[in-house]
Write an enzyme that holds these catalytic residues in place. Sequence first.
Site, PDB file in Angstrom:
ATOM      1  N   ASP A 168       3.091   9.912   2.323  1.00  0.00           N
ATOM      2  CA  ASP A 168       4.577  10.076   1.706  1.00  0.00           C
ATOM      3  C   ASP A 168       5.048   8.903   0.799  1.00  0.00           C
ATOM      4  O   ASP A 168       4.119   7.920   0.816  1.00  0.00           O
ATOM      5  CB  ASP A 168       5.510   9.842   2.978  1.00  0.00           C
ATOM      6  CG  ASP A 168       5.394  11.056   3.936  1.00  0.00           C
ATOM      7  OD1 ASP A 168       5.273  12.172   3.545  1.00  0.00           O
ATOM      8  OD2 ASP A 168       5.880  10.673   5.070  1.00  0.00           O
TER       9      ASP A 168
ATOM     10  N   ASP B 136       7.058  18.008   1.739  1.00  0.00           N
ATOM     11  CA  ASP B 136       8.300  18.160   2.689  1.00  0.00           C
ATOM     12  C   ASP B 136       9.542  18.636   2.020  1.00  0.00           C
ATOM     13  O   ASP B 136      10.069  19.343   2.814  1.00  0.00           O
ATOM     14  CB  ASP B 136       8.541  16.668   3.199  1.00  0.00           C
ATOM     15  CG  ASP B 136       7.236  15.971   3.874  1.00  0.00           C
ATOM     16  OD1 ASP B 136       6.440  16.645   4.291  1.00  0.00           O
ATOM     17  OD2 ASP B 136       7.148  14.420   3.751  1.00  0.00           O
TER      18      ASP B 136
END
Length: 183
Positions: free
Chosen positions: A142, A156
């Site tokens: 991330d 995401d």
Amino acid sequence: MTDAATDSVEAGLNRSAIRAPSRQGARGRQWWVLFAVASVVFAADQITKHLVRSRLAYGEGWPSVDWFVHFEHVTNTGAAFSILQNQGVFLIVTSLIGLGAIILYFAYPPFHHPVLRVAFGMQLGGAVGNLLDRIRLGSVTDFIKFRYYPTFNVADSCIVVGVFILAWFLLFRGTDNQRDEAA
């Protein structure tokens, strides 16, 4: 028959021809759009994750955290919002079930509208991108960080946007089948 009745019948036939394209041609285009969108999302996700892993050390951010949004290299062994940490096998299995559900929902009407093809493609590409990270690396990379929001990635965001498009469409637009039955 009167001219008005003939015109009405011809108009009805023309609408039917527009509404009901050949099943084979429509299905082929649907799958093409699904896989094209999924491929673009997957490629964007993997390229951006690679750039972050190769340019930022783990935990490093750019620009400074004072910015409203910045990049920060972190990993997540859990699901969204870091729930289910270190449950890799469970998350892999549920991801595979989710991929199967996306394919099944896409394959059967009433999910044949062009907007829904894009939404399902976004979800599919994002799910495959995160699944590949989870299998290959044991965690998901991330890097997009807003001040008061958990860190996330391209996959995401595409999954979330795809789900919102699907929900919006079903809640506010309805399906073509519902509209055809009402007419």
